[in-house]
Each structure stands twice: as structure tokens, then as C-alpha cells.
Write a protein that holds these residues in place. Structure first.
Motif, mmCIF file in Angstrom:
data_model
loop_
_atom_site.group_PDB
_atom_site.id
_atom_site.type_symbol
_atom_site.label_atom_id
_atom_site.label_comp_id
_atom_site.label_asym_id
_atom_site.label_seq_id
_atom_site.Cartn_x
_atom_site.Cartn_y
_atom_site.Cartn_z
ATOM 1 N N PHE A 204 0.707 -1.278 0.071
ATOM 2 C CA PHE A 204 0.012 -0.107 0.128
ATOM 3 C C PHE A 204 1.085 1.319 -0.103
ATOM 4 N N ASN A 205 2.318 1.211 -0.006
ATOM 5 C CA ASN A 205 3.116 2.252 -0.124
ATOM 6 C C ASN A 205 2.799 3.373 0.557
ATOM 7 N N ILE A 206 2.511 2.920 2.191
ATOM 8 C CA ILE A 206 2.651 3.934 3.284
ATOM 9 C C ILE A 206 3.564 3.510 4.340
ATOM 10 N N ASN A 207 3.851 4.445 5.230
ATOM 11 C CA ASN A 207 4.772 4.259 6.292
ATOM 12 C C ASN A 207 3.932 3.528 7.410
ATOM 13 N N ALA A 208 3.950 2.334 7.093
ATOM 14 C CA ALA A 208 3.179 1.373 8.124
ATOM 15 C C ALA A 208 3.993 0.198 8.691
ATOM 16 N N VAL A 209 3.516 0.018 9.985
ATOM 17 C CA VAL A 209 4.202 -1.129 10.616
ATOM 18 C C VAL A 209 3.174 -2.249 10.850
ATOM 19 N N GLY A 210 3.284 -3.461 10.721
ATOM 20 C CA GLY A 210 2.487 -4.338 11.065
ATOM 21 C C GLY A 210 2.609 -4.941 12.523
ATOM 22 N N LEU A 211 1.901 -4.952 13.357
ATOM 23 C CA LEU A 211 1.912 -5.369 14.779
ATOM 24 C C LEU A 211 1.166 -6.912 15.002
ATOM 25 N N SER A 212 1.762 -7.615 15.889
ATOM 26 C CA SER A 212 1.201 -8.858 16.350
ATOM 27 C C SER A 212 1.637 -9.286 17.623
ATOM 28 N N GLY A 213 1.020 -10.343 18.097
ATOM 29 C CA GLY A 213 1.364 -10.676 19.314
ATOM 30 C C GLY A 213 0.428 -12.042 19.697
ATOM 31 N N THR A 214 0.634 -12.554 20.942
ATOM 32 C CA THR A 214 -0.345 -13.571 21.128
ATOM 33 C C THR A 214 -1.729 -12.905 21.238
ATOM 34 N N LYS A 215 -2.851 -14.108 21.183
ATOM 35 C CA LYS A 215 -4.217 -13.311 21.047
ATOM 36 C C LYS A 215 -4.370 -12.738 22.519
ATOM 37 N N GLN A 216 -3.837 -12.968 23.566
ATOM 38 C CA GLN A 216 -4.014 -12.310 24.854
ATOM 39 C C GLN A 216 -3.340 -10.870 24.732
ATOM 40 N N GLU A 217 -2.174 -10.788 24.232
ATOM 41 C CA GLU A 217 -1.558 -9.511 23.898
ATOM 42 C C GLU A 217 -2.305 -8.580 23.192
ATOM 43 N N ILE A 218 -2.945 -9.289 21.922
ATOM 44 C CA ILE A 218 -3.680 -8.390 20.942
ATOM 45 C C ILE A 218 -5.021 -7.896 21.654
ATOM 46 N N ASP A 219 -5.585 -8.882 22.343
ATOM 47 C CA ASP A 219 -6.789 -8.348 22.803
ATOM 48 C C ASP A 219 -6.699 -7.426 24.127
ATOM 49 N N LYS A 220 -5.856 -7.407 24.709
ATOM 50 C CA LYS A 220 -5.517 -6.193 25.851
ATOM 51 C C LYS A 220 -5.440 -5.059 24.993
ATOM 52 N N VAL A 221 -4.862 -4.818 23.936
ATOM 53 C CA VAL A 221 -4.625 -3.418 23.014
ATOM 54 C C VAL A 221 -6.194 -3.178 22.376
ATOM 55 N N VAL A 222 -6.755 -4.400 21.946
ATOM 56 C CA VAL A 222 -8.047 -4.172 21.409
ATOM 57 C C VAL A 222 -9.158 -3.565 22.354
ATOM 58 N N ASP A 223 -8.851 -4.101 23.836
ATOM 59 C CA ASP A 223 -9.533 -3.688 24.679
ATOM 60 C C ASP A 223 -9.319 -2.152 25.278
ATOM 61 N N ALA A 224 -8.094 -1.780 25.226
ATOM 62 C CA ALA A 224 -7.706 -0.296 25.808
ATOM 63 C C ALA A 224 -8.268 0.573 24.826
ATOM 64 N N TYR A 225 -8.339 0.203 23.517
ATOM 65 C CA TYR A 225 -8.785 1.207 22.635
ATOM 66 C C TYR A 225 -10.582 0.937 22.026
ATOM 67 N N LYS A 226 -11.001 0.144 23.019
ATOM 68 C CA LYS A 226 -12.451 -0.201 22.987
ATOM 69 C C LYS A 226 -13.070 -0.701 21.465
ATOM 70 N N ALA A 227 -11.993 -1.379 20.942
ATOM 71 C CA ALA A 227 -12.326 -1.761 19.504
ATOM 72 C C ALA A 227 -13.109 -3.144 19.862
ATOM 73 N N MET A 228 -13.331 -3.829 18.719
ATOM 74 C CA MET A 228 -14.215 -5.059 18.848
ATOM 75 C C MET A 228 -13.689 -5.919 17.714
ATOM 76 N N TYR A 229 -13.627 -7.172 17.915
ATOM 77 C CA TYR A 229 -13.830 -8.219 16.960
ATOM 78 C C TYR A 229 -14.103 -9.600 17.281
ATOM 79 N N GLU A 230 -14.587 -10.308 16.275
ATOM 80 C CA GLU A 230 -15.234 -11.517 16.685
ATOM 81 C C GLU A 230 -14.807 -12.619 15.632
ATOM 82 N N LYS A 231 -14.446 -13.731 15.782
ATOM 83 C CA LYS A 231 -14.094 -14.563 14.548
ATOM 84 C C LYS A 231 -15.209 -15.253 14.212
#
Lengths: 197, 147
Positions: A123-150
Motif C-alpha cells: 500500500f506504499n505507506i509508512n506502516a508497521v504491522g504488529l502482532s502478538g499472542t491473542k491475549q496481548e492483542i486482545d489487551k490492546v483491542v480492549d484498551a482502545y475499545k475496539a471489537m472483533y469476533e471470529k
């Protein structure tokens, strides 16, 4: 008659006052949602696409666009990243260099660091992809009050997918989330707001 | 100069024609315009196709499936907001009202191209065939757009 006129005048005046208050309590601009100063810094630590530890607090002084998505996302994520490419193109070199997009995967199972890197480079933008364990990612998702569901899609050849929120968080140079951009926000308006930070 | 202008006109006309298709059979009054496919990184095996389906007939047209040589599977999907999240689900069909149109667009209906057989690069032209309930088929050439 005079008293009746006075009552009508008062009713109209009250109506105007209420509508004014109503307008004031809404968003400050037609683009995104101005979160003002009510949002604290929400630092987090994840792994970047090169396998290095990424601390958000190390990026004070940069403007950050934060998005939660996944590379197999067929519609929302590529549409958002394509729009971001337009936003970047509208910014001057100085602002562009200080604008970092963080793409936090909600699909660590399929999104390897290599896959994230290749996907975002496209996409030719200054971007960084971030990952972690599900628990680590969920912590960030919760902190930003985002939501996702498989979602398992037995009837589709896609396998599983994710329902997820499609906001873009604009984090200012002090690390505070100052705006929430929505999919309907135009690239030009977003660029204008980013320039103002 | 005149020759140059004429060449430009022919080129624009040709490109416009590529993303425009007309049906045979029972759906002669169905027209597809602005058909495009999202370009994706070569590692991605999926993409989505969008277009405008215009139905000039006095009867409703129902799109029931799609296919393309470029992908092992093509499915009709619909995005919608559900519980504050964007949800994507397979759709059984798309109803195009009589004398009306439906726009397949990001955030709404689209055709999912699954298990792509080759990378989609910007500028490529991809044939997609739409299958309607009355048995008629329309093949449209969609251009690949993106970065």
C-alpha cells in the motif's frame, strides 16, 4: 395579547437555546470524531513485522494512525489502506515522514510477520504491522475499545473471517487518541486534520 | 495534433467499453458499468469485485452467482454493520429492481474472488461472469484498481 406574544417569544428563545446546546455537544467537525482531552495515553507493547518489540511510547513526537484488521480481510482493510495511501499522498514530505500507520492484526494465526510486511508494503505507506499472542492483542483491542469476533463460515470457501470495528484512531504526538476516523470520512478531510496536529 | 486527439478518444472509448457489458438472452436490458476489482499484494489469494448493475427491464432481475477464470471460487457477499462491527456474510442473491440499479461497492454487496490463480496487478482486466436467476449470463471485463 401582549402576554401571549411574550410567551411565544419565550418559547422560541428556549427552542433556540436548546438547539444551540445540542449542536455544541456534537462532534466538532464533520470528519471523524474529536475525542478532545478525555482520552488518556494508552501505551502498549507488541511485536512488529521484523520480530522486534514495539513500544508505542517510543514513538512520542510522531502522529500515529492505528487500525485493527487482518490481511485476509477482503473489503474493509484494503479499502481503508487504499484510502490511507491517498491521505499520505496529500501530505507534505515533513508531515508524511512523521505519520506512522500501525496495523494491528486480529488474526495472528494466519498473519505471520512476513505476511504483514509484504501486505503493508504493497500500500506504499509508512506502516508497521504488529502482532502478538491473542491475549496481548486482545489487551490492546480492549484498551482502545475496539471489537472483533471470529466467524466460522462453513458455507464459504473463505474459511473463517472476522467481524471487526473499522475505525482509525489518530494518536497525537503526546500519545493521546485525539480523533476517531470513520470509513465514510474523506481522505482530503483526514489529511487536513492530520496536518493540524 | 488532430491525430493525437483522435487516438486519445479511441483509447478512452476502448477503455470505457472494457468495463461495460451487455447481456444476452433474457436479460438484454441489464447493463453492467464501472466494474472493478481491488488490486491486492501477490501473497493475497482473495479480492473483491464491485460494479453497478442497471436493470432497464420491467421485471426484477436476480443475480444468483458469479464466476471467473481468475479465481477458483466466486461468491456473492454482503458487508453490514452489526453490533458496532462490520460483518461480512455470504448472500444468496442480489435483487436488482425493475427500472432500477444496484451498486456493488466497498462496505456493501460485492463479489468475492477466492483462491486467486494469479496475482492481480493494477491495470489488469479481469473477466467476471454474472449468472442470473432467469438463466442468462453476463460477462463483464473489470479493471483492477489499487496502489
Amino acid at each position: 395579547m401582549f402576554v401571549a406574544n411574550k410567551i411565544i417569544f419565550l418559547i422560541v428563545l428556549l427552542g433556540v437555546c436548546f438547539s444551540w446546546v445540542g449542536c455544541e455537544s456534537q462532534e466538532k467537525t464533520s470528519t471523524g470524531m474529536d475525542l478532545g482531552v478525555i482520552n488518556p495515553q494508552r501505551d502498549f507493547t507488541l511485536h512488529d513485522q521484523d520480530g522486534k518489540i514495539f513500544h508505542l511510547k517510543d514513538h512520542r513526537g510522531e502522529v500515529i494512525l492505528l487500525f485493527f484488521g487482518y490481511t485476509s480481510c477482503p473489503d474493509v482493510c484494503p479499502t481503508t489502506l487504499s484510502k490511507l495511501a491517498r491521505v499520505y499522498s496529500l501530505l507534505g514530505m515533513g508531515t508524511r515522514q512523521k505519520l506512522l500507520t500501525l496495523f494491528v492484526t486480529i488474526d495472528p494465526q494466519r498473519d505471520t510477520p512476513q505476511k504483514l510486511k509484504e501486505y503493508l508494503q504493497y500500500f506504499n505507506i509508512n506502516a508497521v504491522g504488529l502482532s502478538g499472542t491473542k491475549q496481548e492483542i486482545d489487551k490492546v483491542v480492549d484498551a482502545y475499545k475496539a471489537m472483533y469476533e471470529k466467524v466460522d463460515t462453513n458455507s464459504s470457501a473463505l474459511g473463517y473471517m472476522f467481524d471487526h470495528t473499522d475505525y482509525l484512531y489518530l494518536i497525537d504526538k503526546e500519545g493521546k487518541t485525539s480523533y476517531l476516523f470513520h470509513p465514510e470520512d474523506k481522505a482530503q478531510d483526514m489529511a487536513q486534520i492530520i496536518k493540524g496536529l | 495534433m488532430k491525430t493525437k486527439n483522435l487516438c486519445c478518444f479511441i483509447f478512452i472509448f476502448f477503455v470505457s467499453f472494457l468495463s461495460y457489458a451487455r447481456a444476452d438472452g433474457l436479460s438484454k436490458d441489464i447493463f453492467i458499468s464501472n466494474a472493478w476489482v481491488q488490486a491486492m499484494p501477490s501473497s493475497q489469494k482473495i479480492s473483491a469485485a464491485y460494479m453497478v448493475i442497471t436493470n432497464n427491464s420491467p421485471k426484477e432481475a436476480i443475480l444468483v452467482s458469479a464466476s471467473s477464470d481468475i479465481a477458483a471460487t466466486a461468491e456473492i457477499h454482503q458487508m453490514s454493520e452489526m453490533n458496532g462491527m462490520m460483518n461480512m456474510a455470504m448472500a444468496a442473491n442480489v435483487h436488482v429492481p425493475a427500472q432500477g440499479k444496484v451498486t456493488l461497492q466497498p462496505g456493501g454487496f460485492h463479489i468475492m474472488l477466492i483462491n486467486l490463480k494469479k496475482p492481480l496487478n493494477k491495470g489488469d482486466i479481469i473477466p467476471i461472469t454474472l449468472h442470473f436467476q432467469d438463466g442468462s449470463n453476463i460477462t463483464v471485463n473489470a479493471d483492477v484498481r489499487g496502489q
